[in-house]
Scaffold this motif. Structure first.
Motif, mmCIF file in Angstrom:
data_model
loop_
_atom_site.group_PDB
_atom_site.id
_atom_site.type_symbol
_atom_site.label_atom_id
_atom_site.label_comp_id
_atom_site.label_asym_id
_atom_site.label_seq_id
_atom_site.Cartn_x
_atom_site.Cartn_y
_atom_site.Cartn_z
ATOM 1 N N PRO A 96 -5.082 -25.543 -15.018
ATOM 2 C CA PRO A 96 -5.293 -24.557 -13.954
ATOM 3 C C PRO A 96 -4.003 -24.150 -13.238
ATOM 4 O O PRO A 96 -3.789 -22.961 -12.970
ATOM 5 N N TRP A 303 -17.171 -17.659 -11.169
ATOM 6 C CA TRP A 303 -17.803 -18.950 -10.939
ATOM 7 C C TRP A 303 -19.294 -18.808 -10.653
ATOM 8 O O TRP A 303 -20.020 -19.805 -10.627
ATOM 9 N N THR A 312 -17.915 -22.871 -21.140
ATOM 10 C CA THR A 312 -17.150 -24.076 -20.814
ATOM 11 C C THR A 312 -17.821 -25.329 -21.353
ATOM 12 O O THR A 312 -17.154 -26.226 -21.891
ATOM 13 N N THR A 460 -5.196 -18.073 -16.178
ATOM 14 C CA THR A 460 -5.815 -18.826 -15.082
ATOM 15 C C THR A 460 -7.196 -19.328 -15.469
ATOM 16 O O THR A 460 -7.522 -20.508 -15.288
ATOM 17 N N CYS A 461 -8.005 -18.427 -16.005
ATOM 18 C CA CYS A 461 -9.365 -18.810 -16.395
ATOM 19 C C CYS A 461 -9.361 -19.805 -17.553
ATOM 20 O O CYS A 461 -10.123 -20.774 -17.556
ATOM 21 N N TRP A 464 -8.655 -23.370 -16.428
ATOM 22 C CA TRP A 464 -9.814 -24.070 -15.873
ATOM 23 C C TRP A 464 -10.775 -24.512 -16.973
ATOM 24 O O TRP A 464 -11.372 -25.593 -16.890
ATOM 25 N N LEU A 467 -9.506 -27.581 -18.703
ATOM 26 C CA LEU A 467 -9.606 -28.781 -17.866
ATOM 27 C C LEU A 467 -10.846 -29.592 -18.196
ATOM 28 O O LEU A 467 -10.829 -30.826 -18.168
ATOM 29 N N SER A 468 -11.920 -28.899 -18.538
ATOM 30 C CA SER A 468 -13.179 -29.603 -18.806
ATOM 31 C C SER A 468 -13.081 -30.500 -20.031
ATOM 32 O O SER A 468 -13.779 -31.525 -20.112
#
Length: 554
Positions: A96, A303, A312, A460-461, A464, A467-468
Motif C-alpha cells: 500500500p 471500499w 481480493t 495504490t489499489c 492494497w 497486502l491480503s
C-alpha cells in the motif's frame, strides 16, 4: 468566371472537408515517423519492466537454498516457514505505501527503483554473511528481518515497473502490458536456478550449492537491474502524446482490440461482464464495448464495492497457496526422497533444483499465456471470455493439485523404493499445476483491477490487494510447518522392533504391529527425526488448500 473560380472552390472545399488530399499526401511520412517512435518507447518500457521484474522475482528461489539454510542455522520447520513467510510479508506489507508512492511519482519513478535495488542487495548480502559465519547472529528472528528487506525491495521494483508499463501501453493491450513483465517475475527462479546449476555447485559428484556466493549473485543482479530501470523506465506519455491518446481509447490499435475498455472502467465488474455487445470494424475484427448507458455506481468508493472484495478474496487465497508451495517445495522433496536422504544429499539438491525450475517455467507460462490469450479471448466474437474467468481456471487447477497431494502420495507405511519414485514423479505434476495456476492469477487479477480502477491509481489499489496475500500465505506456511513437525515427532518405530528416539526394543511388538516410518537420516541426539517422510508430513496442509480453493469457487 465560373470556370476560373472552380479550382479555388475545389481547393477550399477539399480543405473544409478535413483536408483529405493534403493529409493523405503527408500521412506516409507521419505513419513512418510517429509509429516508429511510439513503438520504440513501448519496447523500451516493456524490456526494462521485464528486466527489473526478473530481479524482483528472486524471492521464489527460497526453495532452492532454504532447506540447507535451515539445516545450517539449526531451525525447526516452523521457524523455517516463518523465515520464508517474511519474503511474502516484505512484499505485501509494503504494497500500500509503495503503491501510493508509485502513483505519486509516476513521471519520475527512478528513486523507487534505486531504493528497491539497494534493499534487495542489502538483504541478500546480510544473509550471505550470516551463512558464511561473518555475522554471528543466526537466530531466525534476526534473519527474518533480512528477508523482510529483500521482500520490500522486490515489492518496490515490482509495483513501480508494472504500474509504469501499464500507463505507457494502450488499453487495448493490457493483457500484454501485464503478462510479459510479470511472466519474467515468475521466470526469474528458472534463470537463476540454471545459473546456479552451471556455476555455483562445488562439483558434479557431491552437488553442494555454494549458497553464500549464490546470494551475492542475487544481490548484484538486483543492483544492475535497478540501475537499468532507473535510467530508462519512466512514464513516456508526456514525451509521446499518442501514448496518452491510446490510453484514452482513441489509439489506432483500438480498431482491432476490442478497445472501449476504459469506457467501462468505472462500472461494476460483474455488471460489465453482462452488458457487452460486439460490433465489427472495417477489417472484420471484433470490437467489444460497453453499452452507452449511465452508471449509477461510477462514483462509489472502491471500499464500498462488492467486486473489489471478491477480487481480493480470490487473489489472496490462490496466491497464498502458491507462495506456501514455492517456499515448501524443498521440504516436500526431502519428505518424498529415499529414507536415507538428507537436505544435503546430491539427489535431493538435484530434485530441488528441478522443482524450482518447473515451478518457475510453469508460472512463467501461466502469466504469459493469460496475458496474451485474455486479450484475444475478450475480443473474439465467438468466445467473449471475461478476464475474471482466468482466475476461476487457476482455482480449479490448484484444487486438482491439492487433491493429488492428499490422496495420491504414498504414506510412510508403504514407503518402498517404487513408491518413492512414483511420489517424486507425481510431485512434478503437482508443481506444474500449482505453478501454472499461480502464474495465471498474477496476470488475470491486476488486468481485471486496472480495468476497474484505471491506470492512474492502479498501483495504490494493487498495493492494497497484494497486502491480503501475506496473511493467507503466512497462515498456510504456519499450517505447513505445524503439520510437518507433528508428523516428524509422531514417527518413532520400525517394524515394531525399535524406537528411533531411544533405541529401546518394544516388548509387545508381536501383539501390537506398528506402521513403518523411515529411520532418521541424521543423528538426532535422542530427539525426533530430523526429517519427516511420506504423506503424513503434509497431507493436512493440502486438505486446507483444497477446501480454500473450493470455497473460492463457491
Amino acid at each position: 468566371m465560373h470556370d476560373g473560380n472552380s479550382p479555388a472552390t475545389a481547393t477550399t472545399t477539399g480543405s473544409s472537408n478535413g483536408s483529405a488530399p493534403q493529409s493523405q499526401s503527408q500521412s506516409p511520412i507521419s505513419a513512418r515517423n510517429r509509429p516508429s517512435t511510439r513503438t520504440l518507447l513501448l519496447a523500451v518500457s516493456l524490456l526494462c519492466a521485464a528486466t527489473i521484474q526478473t530481479a524482483a522475482g528472486t524471492v521464489y528461489l527460497f526453495g532452492l537454498y532454504g532447506p540447507q539454510l535451515s539445516e545450517k542455522m539449526e531451525w525447526s520447520q516452523k521457524q523455517t516457514a516463518l523465515v520464508a513467510g517474511c519474503l511474502s510479508w516484505g512484499i505485501s506489507l509494503s504494497g500500500p505505501i509503495l503503491g501510493k508512492l508509485v502513483d505519486k511519482r509516476a513521471p519520475t519513478p527512478w528513486p523507487i527503483f534505486l531504493v528497491g535495488g539497494a534493499s534487495i542487495a542489502t538483504g541478500y548480502g546480510l544473509i550471505s554473511a550470516t551463512y558464511s559465519g561473518h555475522l554471528p547472529w543466526r537466530h531466525f528472528a534476526i534473519v527474518s528481518l533480512y528477508f523482510l528487506l529483500v521482500g520490500a525491495g522486490s515489492a518496490a521494483c515490482y509495483h513501480c515497473s508494472l504500474a509504469t508499463n501499464i500507463r505507457n501501453w494502450p488499453a487495448a493491450h493490457r493483457g500484454v502490458a501485464v503478462g510479459v513483465p510479470v511472466s519474467m517475475f515468475g521466470l526469474s527462479a528458472f534463470i537463476y536456478a540454471r545459473v546456479a546449476d552451471r556455476f555455483f555447485y562445488t562439483s558434479k559428484t557431491d552437488r553442494q550449492l555454494d549458497i553464500p556466493g549464490f546470494l551475492v549473485l542475487l544481490a548484484a543482479g538486483g543492483v544492475l537491474a535497478a540501475l537499468l530501470a532507473a535510467t530508462f523506465l519512466r512514464d513516456y506519455r508526456e514525451e509521446e502524446p499518442e501514448l496518452r491518446e491510446g490510453e484514452q481509447g482513441t489509439d489506432e490499435d483500438d480498431n482491432d482490440n476490442g478497445g472501449g475498455v476504459l469506457e467501462e472502467e468505472h462500472r461494476p465488474l460483474l455488471q460489465r461482464l453482462d452488458s457487452r455487445r460486439v460490433r465489427f470494424d472495417d477489417d472484420g475484427e471484433s470490437d467489444i464495448r460497453g453499452e452507452n448507458r449511465p452508471d449509477e455506481r461510477a462514483h462509489v468508493p472502491l471500499w464500498k464495492r462488492t467486486e473489489m472484495y471478491l477480487l481480493t478474496a480470490s487473489y489472496c487465497t490462490l496466491v497464498g497457496v502458491g507462495l506456501m508451495y514455492s517456499a515448501g517445495i524443498g521440504t516436500l522433496v526431502v519428505g518424498l526422497a529415499p529414507a536415507d536422504a538428507t537436505p544435503a544429499s546430491p539427489l535431493v539438491q538435484r530434485a530441488q533444483n528441478l522443482h524450482v525450475t518447473l515451478f518457475s517455467l510453469s508460472s512463467f507460462s501461466g502469466r504469459m499465456l493469460a496475458g496474451l490469450l485474455s486479450d484475444r479471448a475478450a475480443r473474439s466474437p465467438l468466445l467473449r471470455i471475461p478476464r475474471i474467468a482466468w482466475t476461476s481456471l487457476a482455482s480449479i487447477l490448484m484444487a486438482i493439485a491439492s487433491g493429488l497431494m492428499v490422496v495420491a502420495i504414498s504414506d510412510s507405511s508403504d514407503y518402498s523404493d517404487d513408491s518413492q519414485v512414483d511420489s517424486l514423479n507425481l510431485l512434478r505434476i503437482v508443481t506444474l499445476l500449482i505453478g501454472g495456476a499461480y502464474g495465471v492469477v498474477w496476470t488475470s487479477t491486476p488486468t481485471v483491477l486496472v480495468d476497474l480502477v484505471g491506470g492512474d491509481v492502479f498501483a495504490t489499489c494493487w498495493g492494497w490487494v497484494t497486502l491480503s496475500a501475506a496473511f493467507a500465505a503466512q497462515a498456510l506456511m504456519v499450517v505447513f510447518g505445524w503439520v510437518y513437525d507433528a508428523g516428524r515427532e509422531s514417527a518413532g518405530v520400525v517394524d515394531g522392533d525399535e524406537d528411533w528416539y531411544s533405541g529401546i526394543r518394544h516388548p509387545h511388538h508381536h501383539r501390537h504391529p506398528r506402521r513403518r516410518p523411515s529411520p532418521p537420516p541424521l543423528e538426532t541426539g535422542g530427539m525426533a527425526p530430523a526429517v519427516c517422510k511420506g504423506r503424513t508430513c503434509f497431507a493436512g496442509t493440502f486438505v486446507v488448500c483444497l477446501f480454500a480453493c473450493m470455497e473460492r469457487e463457491a
